[in-house]
Design a protein around this motif. Structure first.
Motif, PDB file in Angstrom:
ATOM      1  N   ALA A 191       0.827  -1.213   0.000  1.00 10.36           N
ATOM      2  CA  ALA A 191       0.000   0.000   0.000  1.00 10.36           C
ATOM      3  C   ALA A 191       0.859   1.261   0.000  1.00 10.36           C
ATOM      4  N   ALA A 192       1.943   1.236   0.763  1.00 10.32           N
ATOM      5  CA  ALA A 192       2.820   2.407   0.842  1.00 10.32           C
ATOM      6  C   ALA A 192       3.457   2.708  -0.517  1.00 10.32           C
ATOM      7  N   VAL A 193       3.901   1.666  -1.230  1.00  6.55           N
ATOM      8  CA  VAL A 193       4.508   1.871  -2.550  1.00  6.55           C
ATOM      9  C   VAL A 193       3.477   2.419  -3.528  1.00  6.55           C
ATOM     10  N   MET A 194       2.283   1.827  -3.544  1.00  2.00           N
ATOM     11  CA  MET A 194       1.229   2.312  -4.452  1.00  2.00           C
ATOM     12  C   MET A 194       0.880   3.766  -4.160  1.00  2.00           C
ATOM     13  N   ALA A 195       0.759   4.101  -2.882  1.00  2.00           N
ATOM     14  CA  ALA A 195       0.392   5.465  -2.508  1.00  2.00           C
ATOM     15  C   ALA A 195       1.495   6.455  -2.896  1.00  2.00           C
ATOM     16  N   ARG A 196       2.731   6.120  -2.575  1.00  2.00           N
ATOM     17  CA  ARG A 196       3.841   7.031  -2.852  1.00  2.00           C
ATOM     18  C   ARG A 196       4.042   7.255  -4.342  1.00  2.00           C
ATOM     19  N   LEU A 197       3.878   6.183  -5.140  1.00  2.00           N
ATOM     20  CA  LEU A 197       4.104   6.288  -6.578  1.00  2.00           C
ATOM     21  C   LEU A 197       2.830   6.603  -7.369  1.00  2.00           C
ATOM     22  N   LYS A 198       1.707   6.678  -6.663  1.00  2.00           N
ATOM     23  CA  LYS A 198       0.408   6.953  -7.305  1.00  2.00           C
ATOM     24  C   LYS A 198       0.165   5.979  -8.452  1.00  2.00           C
ATOM     25  N   SER A 199       0.403   4.706  -8.170  1.00  2.00           N
ATOM     26  CA  SER A 199       0.291   3.664  -9.189  1.00  2.00           C
ATOM     27  C   SER A 199      -0.979   2.848  -8.992  1.00  2.00           C
ATOM     28  N   PRO A 200      -1.681   2.520 -10.086  1.00  2.00           N
ATOM     29  CA  PRO A 200      -2.901   1.715  -9.984  1.00  2.00           C
ATOM     30  C   PRO A 200      -2.616   0.230  -9.792  1.00  2.00           C
ATOM     31  N   LEU A 201      -1.344  -0.146  -9.898  1.00  2.00           N
ATOM     32  CA  LEU A 201      -0.990  -1.547  -9.699  1.00  2.00           C
ATOM     33  C   LEU A 201       0.477  -1.660  -9.321  1.00  2.00           C
ATOM     34  N   CYS A 202       0.812  -2.829  -8.789  1.00  2.00           N
ATOM     35  CA  CYS A 202       2.176  -3.091  -8.366  1.00  2.00           C
ATOM     36  C   CYS A 202       2.553  -4.507  -8.778  1.00  2.00           C
ATOM     37  N   ALA A 203       3.690  -4.651  -9.431  1.00  2.00           N
ATOM     38  CA  ALA A 203       4.184  -5.975  -9.820  1.00  2.00           C
ATOM     39  C   ALA A 203       4.869  -6.616  -8.612  1.00  2.00           C
ATOM     40  N   VAL A 204       4.688  -7.918  -8.488  1.00  2.00           N
ATOM     41  CA  VAL A 204       5.285  -8.671  -7.388  1.00  2.00           C
ATOM     42  C   VAL A 204       6.325  -9.623  -7.974  1.00  2.00           C
ATOM     43  N   LEU A 205       7.532  -9.554  -7.416  1.00  2.00           N
ATOM     44  CA  LEU A 205       8.648 -10.348  -7.912  1.00  2.00           C
ATOM     45  C   LEU A 205       9.056 -11.415  -6.903  1.00  2.00           C
ATOM     46  N   ASP A 206       9.523 -12.520  -7.436  1.00  2.00           N
ATOM     47  CA  ASP A 206      10.132 -13.554  -6.619  1.00  2.00           C
ATOM     48  C   ASP A 206      11.410 -13.977  -7.334  1.00  2.00           C
ATOM     49  N   HIS A 207      12.549 -13.677  -6.718  1.00  2.00           N
ATOM     50  CA  HIS A 207      13.857 -13.951  -7.325  1.00  2.00           C
ATOM     51  C   HIS A 207      13.982 -13.316  -8.713  1.00  2.00           C
ATOM     52  N   GLY A 208      13.516 -12.062  -8.828  1.00  2.00           N
ATOM     53  CA  GLY A 208      13.659 -11.310 -10.066  1.00  2.00           C
ATOM     54  C   GLY A 208      12.630 -11.606 -11.138  1.00  2.00           C
ATOM     55  N   ARG A 209      11.741 -12.554 -10.907  1.00  2.00           N
ATOM     56  CA  ARG A 209      10.726 -12.940 -11.881  1.00  2.00           C
ATOM     57  C   ARG A 209       9.358 -12.418 -11.440  1.00  2.00           C
ATOM     58  N   ILE A 210       8.589 -11.863 -12.376  1.00  2.00           N
ATOM     59  CA  ILE A 210       7.253 -11.368 -12.046  1.00  2.00           C
ATOM     60  C   ILE A 210       6.347 -12.568 -11.780  1.00  2.00           C
ATOM     61  N   VAL A 211       5.786 -12.614 -10.577  1.00  2.00           N
ATOM     62  CA  VAL A 211       4.893 -13.723 -10.221  1.00  2.00           C
ATOM     63  C   VAL A 211       3.426 -13.300 -10.215  1.00  2.00           C
ATOM     64  N   GLY A 212       3.175 -12.018 -10.348  1.00  2.00           N
ATOM     65  CA  GLY A 212       1.807 -11.527 -10.381  1.00  2.00           C
ATOM     66  C   GLY A 212       1.760 -10.039 -10.128  1.00  2.00           C
ATOM     67  N   VAL A 213       0.550  -9.558 -10.018  1.00  2.00           N
ATOM     68  CA  VAL A 213       0.301  -8.128  -9.838  1.00  2.00           C
ATOM     69  C   VAL A 213      -0.796  -7.968  -8.799  1.00  2.00           C
ATOM     70  N   VAL A 214      -0.716  -6.888  -8.055  1.00  2.00           N
ATOM     71  CA  VAL A 214      -1.804  -6.499  -7.159  1.00  2.00           C
ATOM     72  C   VAL A 214      -2.302  -5.148  -7.647  1.00  2.00           C
ATOM     73  N   THR A 215      -3.591  -5.061  -7.949  1.00  2.00           N
ATOM     74  CA  THR A 215      -4.174  -3.776  -8.351  1.00  2.00           C
ATOM     75  C   THR A 215      -4.648  -3.032  -7.108  1.00  2.00           C
ATOM     76  N   ALA A 216      -4.788  -1.732  -7.243  1.00  2.00           N
ATOM     77  CA  ALA A 216      -5.296  -0.926  -6.134  1.00  2.00           C
ATOM     78  C   ALA A 216      -6.702  -1.378  -5.748  1.00  2.00           C
ATOM     79  N   ALA A 217      -7.522  -1.722  -6.740  1.00  2.00           N
ATOM     80  CA  ALA A 217      -8.893  -2.180  -6.448  1.00  2.00           C
ATOM     81  C   ALA A 217      -8.873  -3.462  -5.626  1.00  2.00           C
ATOM     82  N   HIS A 218      -7.991  -4.397  -5.975  1.00  2.00           N
ATOM     83  CA  HIS A 218      -7.888  -5.653  -5.222  1.00  2.00           C
ATOM     84  C   HIS A 218      -7.391  -5.384  -3.806  1.00  2.00           C
ATOM     85  N   LEU A 219      -6.406  -4.513  -3.684  1.00  2.00           N
ATOM     86  CA  LEU A 219      -5.885  -4.171  -2.374  1.00  2.00           C
ATOM     87  C   LEU A 219      -6.980  -3.547  -1.494  1.00  2.00           C
TER      88      LEU A 219
END
Length: 149
Positions: free
Chosen positions: A112-140
């Motif tokens: 939530a802090a990253v989304m708020a600070r960057l004013k982003s509608p979504l955030c990519a989630v990484l595991d060992h440098g690989r994108i494993v999914g996304v969390v949207t602001a609506a889902h959060l």
């Protein structure tokens, strides 16, 4: 709860993908934005749908929106034509921006802090440098506030 636990599958596009293909993906799925990767698959940017709208609307109309009413529908058709020869990379802002990325083991509050600070509608989630999914602001918001009925 950790970011990796709530991340969902989400479309990812490369910088070399045709812009119209990305726009169709956004519009058909009603997405708030897309995760953009370099050709080698590394995360490059989050492209909000609003940035695409900004790309197609000429600067002079953005500065003076009253011109939009004067230009008419033919001008609107020509504006959309800007996307025909563009790639997703062309739609990105000129100056690189900080990426809304989190690690899978980061907390929901960190997310939530990253989304708020960057004013982003979504955030990519990484595991060992690989994108494993996304969390949207609506889902959060749904997770934090619960379903609003």
């Amino acid at each position: 709860m950790r970011a990796g636990e709530i991340a969902e599958e989400y479309p990812v596009v490369g910088v070399d993908v045709p812009a119209l293909e990305a726009v169709r993906l956004l519009s058909e799925r009603r997405l708030p934005g897309l995760v953009v990767t370099e050709v080698d698959g590394r995360p490059k940017a989050v492209l909000p749908a609003s940035q695409i709208v900004r790309y197609i609307v000429p600067d002079y109309v953005q500065r003076d929106p009253s011109l939009a009413g004067v230009l008419g529908e033919k001008a609107a058709d020509k504006i959309a034509q800007r996307l025909v020869s563009a790639t997703v990379g062309d739609l990105l802002p000129d100056r690189p921006q900080e990426l809304p990325l989190l690690q899978a083991d980061d907390t929901v509050l960190e997310l939530a802090a990253v989304m708020a600070r960057l004013k982003s509608p979504l955030c990519a989630v990484l595991d060992h440098g690989r994108i494993v999914g996304v969390v949207t602001a609506a889902h959060l918001l749904e997770l934090v506030c619960g379903p609003l009925t």
